[in-house]
Design a protein around this motif. Structure first.
Motif, PDB file in Angstrom:
ATOM      1  N   VAL A   1      -2.541  -0.241  -9.557  1.00  0.00           N
ATOM      2  CA  VAL A   1      -1.244  -0.112  -9.195  1.00  0.00           C
ATOM      3  C   VAL A   1      -1.073  -0.161  -7.538  1.00  0.00           C
ATOM      4  N   VAL A   2      -1.950   1.128  -6.932  1.00  0.00           N
ATOM      5  CA  VAL A   2      -2.117   1.201  -5.676  1.00  0.00           C
ATOM      6  C   VAL A   2      -2.389   0.091  -4.727  1.00  0.00           C
TER       7      VAL A   2
ATOM      8  N   PHE B   1       1.156  -5.962  -1.373  1.00  0.00           N
ATOM      9  CA  PHE B   1       2.498  -6.250  -1.032  1.00  0.00           C
ATOM     10  C   PHE B   1       2.840  -5.911   0.548  1.00  0.00           C
ATOM     11  N   ARG B   2       2.350  -4.737   0.847  1.00  0.00           N
ATOM     12  CA  ARG B   2       2.418  -4.505   2.466  1.00  0.00           C
ATOM     13  C   ARG B   2       1.981  -5.430   3.255  1.00  0.00           C
TER      14      ARG B   2
ATOM     15  N   LEU C   1       0.279  -2.335  -4.665  1.00  0.00           N
ATOM     16  CA  LEU C   1       1.461  -1.919  -3.666  1.00  0.00           C
ATOM     17  C   LEU C   1       0.742  -2.174  -2.154  1.00  0.00           C
TER      18      LEU C   1
ATOM     19  N   PHE D   1       8.686  -3.506  -1.117  1.00  0.00           N
ATOM     20  CA  PHE D   1       8.331  -2.769  -2.219  1.00  0.00           C
ATOM     21  C   PHE D   1       7.209  -2.074  -2.378  1.00  0.00           C
ATOM     22  N   SER D   2       6.799  -1.666  -1.268  1.00  0.00           N
ATOM     23  CA  SER D   2       5.331  -0.756  -1.136  1.00  0.00           C
ATOM     24  C   SER D   2       5.793   0.463  -0.398  1.00  0.00           C
TER      25      SER D   2
ATOM     26  N   ILE E   1       3.037   8.043  -9.371  1.00  0.00           N
ATOM     27  CA  ILE E   1       2.725   6.848 -10.052  1.00  0.00           C
ATOM     28  C   ILE E   1       1.564   7.075 -10.971  1.00  0.00           C
TER      29      ILE E   1
END
Length: 532
Positions: free
Chosen positions: A198-199, A205-206, A202, A222-223, A177
């Motif tokens: 971005v991290v 999302f988790r 993600l 998605f993560s 990434i």
């Protein structure tokens, strides 16, 4: 000449250049697990104690920090380690991967060293390949050691391999990434910021997916933070979620190489916008310059600390149930039966302090980065004195760190007040955070001292910080002697609300921090500037 020519030489160079950094990361992460597993096994030896712990991990706060919560119905040691350590290890490995890949790709281009290398017999893809390969080696070493730690504590081999392998693959994915993000911005700072953004997305999302439904829901998938735990290790092991890492890594590697071939060396896919012809009145002065340079990191760190502190504060509602099910936990956590909530929140305030100290040290170290890049020399060539330039940078770091500490305490008190219905916690915990401000400023002072007098020894500041982190988190659990606990930086001051505020050490630490800043500024005024 192939685009990968010279990759092997660059891999060996990176391994030699970063051998200490890689070793510290590897041993720190594996050592943290090696200390945690036997501690959890001792603290939660009885089934009733483990089920009480499982009840905590089933709460929204437990899910945020732990994950979807597989194995909670029969909470054995393996499931406990998987639920309570995976997220911490993944976050740490994500940070390591981002820093490593940016350091050996975009930072090398920004400094001009990549252009010198490419002028020799080195292919256009060699540098990024070497960075990704060495990151994969470190992640693989971490995963292997984590597996050995688990197996060494008599946990099943297959589930232990899934645990270590999932974390290692996630680290490689985070590196991939970062490689894509490094193609976007032409500055290392921008590439790191984008990668961390971005991290963070993600991770969100988790969290959203795991909180929405027990065991995770659609957003979780998605993560890459979720895939390791979706193997359901130590519960109902399945291997196929790990294949998602291989797919993601393949796609991201292809994207990174494709994007790298579409841009000029040193440029980013998104061009930097030209600034206005005239500066704003708010930028008139060195102090305003340092504030502007650090505004993004100050906002990001403060927001993150406040959100996590708010979540920590909500845990106070669980302390009574935890201690009732596991009376030994009271002593293990160093709490007093008469004021468990006070002691618990006082202990959590130290986590806010440790996060704030990390920001403060990094903030002061920005002056070293400016010096190495040669930008400090350009600024000091104008009508700007050395003490003024360095002093304003240290002032910004100290003020920002203090504000972050107070807002973290305010957020934690707010979280405790929301779950208990007692608004007094807001003022009490905020005051408890303020009582730790000299400890934060001491690190600002020590970092300034070393940067001004002996820049090569600034690593000692991180060493003391790491020691303090270990003895604070694991000291009581490991029954360390009092002298080892007292040698930590976070045990110097009294810890309200469980302890009475003591003005004498508060003032002494504050004066020590001020003296360290003064000596550091004096040393910086006399020594030569060094650029690399």
């Amino acid at each position: 000449m192939s685009t990968f020519t010279g990759t092997g030489h660059l891999i060996r160079f990176i391994l030699r250049r970063d051998r200490l950094r890689m070793t510290v990361w590897t041993l720190s992460l594996s050592g943290m697990l090696a200390m945690t597993v036997p501690t959890l096994a001792e603290m939660f030896a009885d089934p009733e104690q483990r089920m009480a712990r499982a009840a905590v991990m089933a709460t929204p706060t437990g899910i945020v920090f732990g994950g979807p919560g597989y194995g909670l119905d029969d909470y054995g040691l393996g499931a406990m380690v998987a639920n309570e350590m995976t997220m911490s290890l993944l976050v740490a490995l994500a940070v390591m991967s981002v820093l490593h890949v940016v350091r050996h790709t975009r930072a090398e281009e920004e400094s001009g060293r990549a252009e010198l290398l490419r002028a020799s017999v080195v292919g256009s893809s060699a540098q990024m390949t070497a960075a990704l390969a060495t990151n994969a080696l470190v992640c693989g070493a971490v995963g292997a050691l984590l597996t050995l730690v688990m197996v060494g504590n008599d946990l099943t081999v297959a589930d232990s391999v899934a645990f270590g392998g999932g974390i290692a693959l996630a680290g490689v994915a985070f590196g991939a990434i970062t490689a894509v993000c490094a193609q976007v911005s032409e500055h290392a700072r921008g590439a790191s910021g984008l990668a961390f953004l971005v991290v963070g997305v993600l991770f969100t999302f988790r969290v959203v997916g795991d909180v929405a439904e027990r065991g995770g829901s659609a957003p979780s998938w998605f993560s890459p933070f979720a895939w390791a735990q979706q193997t359901r290790m130590f519960d109902d092991l399945r291997w196929w979620p790990l294949a998602l890492y291989a797919l993601l890594i393949t796609v991201l590697f292809a994207a990174a190489y494709s994007l790298a071939g579409r841009r000029d060396l040193g440029a980013g896919l998104v061009a930097t916008r030209p600034g206005p012809a005239g500066a704003s009145p708010l930028l008139n002065g060195v102090l305003a310059l340092h504030l502007r340079q650090q505004r993004t990191s100050i906002i990001a760190w403060t927001t993150a600390v406040a959100l996590f502190a708010l979540s920590f504060g909500t845990l106070v509602s669980e302390i009574d149930a935890m201690v009732e099910q596991n009376p030994e936990l009271l002593g293990r956590m160093g709490l007093d039966a008469g004021n468990m909530a006070d002691g618990f929140l006082g202990m959590l305030v130290l986590y806010v302090v440790m996060a704030t100290v990390a920001f403060a040290v990094l903030s002061v170290l920005r002056t070293r980065a400016e010096e190495n890049a040669g930008r400090a020399e350009l600024t000091l060539a104008a009508a700007v004195g050395r003490i003024r330039w360095m002093g304003t940078a240290v002032l910004v770091s100290g003020l920002a760190a203090t504000l972050m500490l107070l807002l973290g305490g305010l957020a934690m008190g707010l979280g405790a007040g929301l779950v208990t219905g007692d608004a007094d916690w807001i003022g009490d915990v905020t005051a408890a955070s303020a009582a730790q401000a000299p400890a934060v400023l001491l690190f600002v002072g020590l970092t300034t001292l070393f940067l001004g007098t002996a820049p090569r020894l600034v690593g000692l500041v991180w060493a003391w910080y790491g020691y303090g982190l270990v003895v604070t988190v694991f000291g009581i659990l490991m029954d360390l002697p009092d002298w080892m606990l007292d040698a930590g930086p976070f045990q110097i001051l009294a810890q309200p609300p469980a302890e009475e505020f003591d003005a004498v050490p508060f003032a002494l630490v504050l004066l020590t921090a001020a003296a360290a800043v003064a000596v550091g500024l004096g040393g910086f005024r006399r020594r030569d500037l060094v650029s690399v």
